[in-house]
Design a protein around this motif. Sequence first.
Motif, PDB file in Angstrom:
ATOM      1  N   ASN A 129       0.829  -1.210   0.000  1.00  0.00           N
ATOM      2  CA  ASN A 129       0.000   0.000   0.000  1.00  0.00           C
ATOM      3  C   ASN A 129       0.862   1.259   0.000  1.00  0.00           C
ATOM      4  N   LEU A 130       1.962   1.217   0.765  1.00  0.00           N
ATOM      5  CA  LEU A 130       2.865   2.364   0.790  1.00  0.00           C
ATOM      6  C   LEU A 130       3.498   2.577  -0.580  1.00  0.00           C
ATOM      7  N   ALA A 131       3.890   1.477  -1.225  1.00  0.00           N
ATOM      8  CA  ALA A 131       4.471   1.573  -2.567  1.00  0.00           C
ATOM      9  C   ALA A 131       3.460   2.156  -3.552  1.00  0.00           C
ATOM     10  N   ARG A 132       2.211   1.762  -3.425  1.00  0.00           N
ATOM     11  CA  ARG A 132       1.159   2.306  -4.299  1.00  0.00           C
ATOM     12  C   ARG A 132       0.971   3.801  -4.055  1.00  0.00           C
ATOM     13  N   GLU A 133       1.049   4.220  -2.797  1.00  0.00           N
ATOM     14  CA  GLU A 133       0.925   5.642  -2.471  1.00  0.00           C
ATOM     15  C   GLU A 133       2.047   6.450  -3.124  1.00  0.00           C
ATOM     16  N   CYS A 134       3.244   5.887  -3.129  1.00  0.00           N
ATOM     17  CA  CYS A 134       4.381   6.589  -3.734  1.00  0.00           C
ATOM     18  C   CYS A 134       4.234   6.661  -5.252  1.00  0.00           C
ATOM     19  N   LEU A 135       3.712   5.607  -5.865  1.00  0.00           N
ATOM     20  CA  LEU A 135       3.439   5.655  -7.300  1.00  0.00           C
ATOM     21  C   LEU A 135       2.384   6.710  -7.610  1.00  0.00           C
ATOM     22  N   ASP A 136       1.399   6.827  -6.739  1.00  0.00           N
ATOM     23  CA  ASP A 136       0.349   7.828  -6.927  1.00  0.00           C
ATOM     24  C   ASP A 136       0.931   9.245  -6.852  1.00  0.00           C
ATOM     25  N   LYS A 137       1.911   9.454  -5.976  1.00  0.00           N
ATOM     26  CA  LYS A 137       2.531  10.777  -5.833  1.00  0.00           C
ATOM     27  C   LYS A 137       3.227  11.224  -7.112  1.00  0.00           C
ATOM     28  N   VAL A 138       3.730  10.249  -7.883  1.00  0.00           N
ATOM     29  CA  VAL A 138       4.418  10.600  -9.131  1.00  0.00           C
ATOM     30  C   VAL A 138       3.494  10.444 -10.341  1.00  0.00           C
ATOM     31  N   GLY A 139       2.204  10.243 -10.076  1.00  0.00           N
ATOM     32  CA  GLY A 139       1.215  10.187 -11.153  1.00  0.00           C
ATOM     33  C   GLY A 139       1.188   8.900 -11.940  1.00  0.00           C
ATOM     34  N   LEU A 140       1.605   7.788 -11.319  1.00  0.00           N
ATOM     35  CA  LEU A 140       1.671   6.516 -12.046  1.00  0.00           C
ATOM     36  C   LEU A 140       0.874   5.402 -11.358  1.00  0.00           C
ATOM     37  N   SER A 141      -0.169   5.756 -10.641  1.00  0.00           N
ATOM     38  CA  SER A 141      -0.944   4.736  -9.931  1.00  0.00           C
ATOM     39  C   SER A 141      -1.576   3.724 -10.882  1.00  0.00           C
ATOM     40  N   VAL A 159       9.179   6.236 -11.762  1.00  0.00           N
ATOM     41  CA  VAL A 159       9.130   5.025 -10.932  1.00  0.00           C
ATOM     42  C   VAL A 159      10.299   5.010  -9.962  1.00  0.00           C
ATOM     43  N   PHE A 160      11.480   5.375 -10.434  1.00  0.00           N
ATOM     44  CA  PHE A 160      12.648   5.373  -9.550  1.00  0.00           C
ATOM     45  C   PHE A 160      12.573   6.502  -8.524  1.00  0.00           C
ATOM     46  N   LEU A 161      11.933   7.597  -8.885  1.00  0.00           N
ATOM     47  CA  LEU A 161      11.697   8.641  -7.892  1.00  0.00           C
ATOM     48  C   LEU A 161      10.725   8.134  -6.830  1.00  0.00           C
ATOM     49  N   ALA A 162       9.686   7.399  -7.255  1.00  0.00           N
ATOM     50  CA  ALA A 162       8.736   6.816  -6.301  1.00  0.00           C
ATOM     51  C   ALA A 162       9.444   5.846  -5.359  1.00  0.00           C
ATOM     52  N   ARG A 163      10.386   5.071  -5.891  1.00  0.00           N
ATOM     53  CA  ARG A 163      11.167   4.162  -5.038  1.00  0.00           C
ATOM     54  C   ARG A 163      11.956   4.943  -3.992  1.00  0.00           C
ATOM     55  N   ALA A 164      12.538   6.069  -4.414  1.00  0.00           N
ATOM     56  CA  ALA A 164      13.277   6.913  -3.463  1.00  0.00           C
ATOM     57  C   ALA A 164      12.338   7.494  -2.408  1.00  0.00           C
ATOM     58  N   LEU A 165      11.140   7.902  -2.812  1.00  0.00           N
ATOM     59  CA  LEU A 165      10.168   8.444  -1.860  1.00  0.00           C
ATOM     60  C   LEU A 165       9.767   7.394  -0.828  1.00  0.00           C
ATOM     61  N   ALA A 166       9.673   6.145  -1.262  1.00  0.00           N
ATOM     62  CA  ALA A 166       9.298   5.058  -0.355  1.00  0.00           C
ATOM     63  C   ALA A 166      10.320   4.886   0.766  1.00  0.00           C
ATOM     64  N   GLN A 167      11.559   5.275   0.503  1.00  0.00           N
ATOM     65  CA  GLN A 167      12.612   5.148   1.514  1.00  0.00           C
ATOM     66  C   GLN A 167      12.483   6.183   2.623  1.00  0.00           C
ATOM     67  N   ASP A 168      11.724   7.258   2.360  1.00  0.00           N
ATOM     68  CA  ASP A 168      11.525   8.320   3.355  1.00  0.00           C
ATOM     69  C   ASP A 168      12.872   8.769   3.924  1.00  0.00           C
TER      70      ASP A 168
END
Length: 255
Positions: A129-141, A159-168
Amino acid sequence: MEQKSSKKNSESEKEYSVIIKNLSVTYRTEPALWNIDLNFPKGQMIAIVGPNGAGKSTLIKAVMGLVPITAGKVSIFGKPYSKNRDKVAYVPQRGSVDWDFPTDALDVVEMGLYGKLGWFRRPNSKTRNLARECLDKVGLSNYADRQIGQLSGGQQQRVFLARALAQDAQIYLMDEPLNGVDVITEKTILSILENLKKEGKTIVMVHHELQTVDKYFDWVVMVNRNLIANGPIKEMFTKINLDRTYQEKQRMSIQ
């Protein structure tokens, strides 16, 4: 004297997220970086600029211990990277990624959580769910199940930016994230990074478009194997420093 030195170091750690001292990196016998002294201030958008082969990507990789350091020291919030790796997120160059690897966008983002989970703990519904939230933040849900190799270049970068966001993380090291992306992706990335900056995060980006440096960034690091300039945009991003940085051959003061 020792007490004064300790106090000074403590004050530097409060002001800077990354402190680099006397850093040198050599590939075989060829110096890639030589005797670099610089600090990355907290809560700033920082551009690393320089010509091809100047050591920009090497500088980011050296901070993370991805390339062997010939000499010098790097500290992250006063500690070695190995002690603070959870505070650093990395977005690599697109050209360094195997886009044929059989994985979807959601899995790539979820990989950003492995550092917090530990490699021997399986992802669960919470991490998904957290990964999905990060994808949503970058407009790729809507692209969560899409194979990474089937995405456009701009989508892959998001997608790679979303991965970085997931790391908080507290520090985001990014190697040319705006290179070759479409206008929508560029605006999306910059908006997200601006919000991270407002949260006090440090963003360090290798950047090639000189005409946008003073528009996008607060701080600039100018390198050509040696450090040419390091400081606020208004003070350091000058014609003199640009000429010094982009001259055809930078003399190496190796003594």
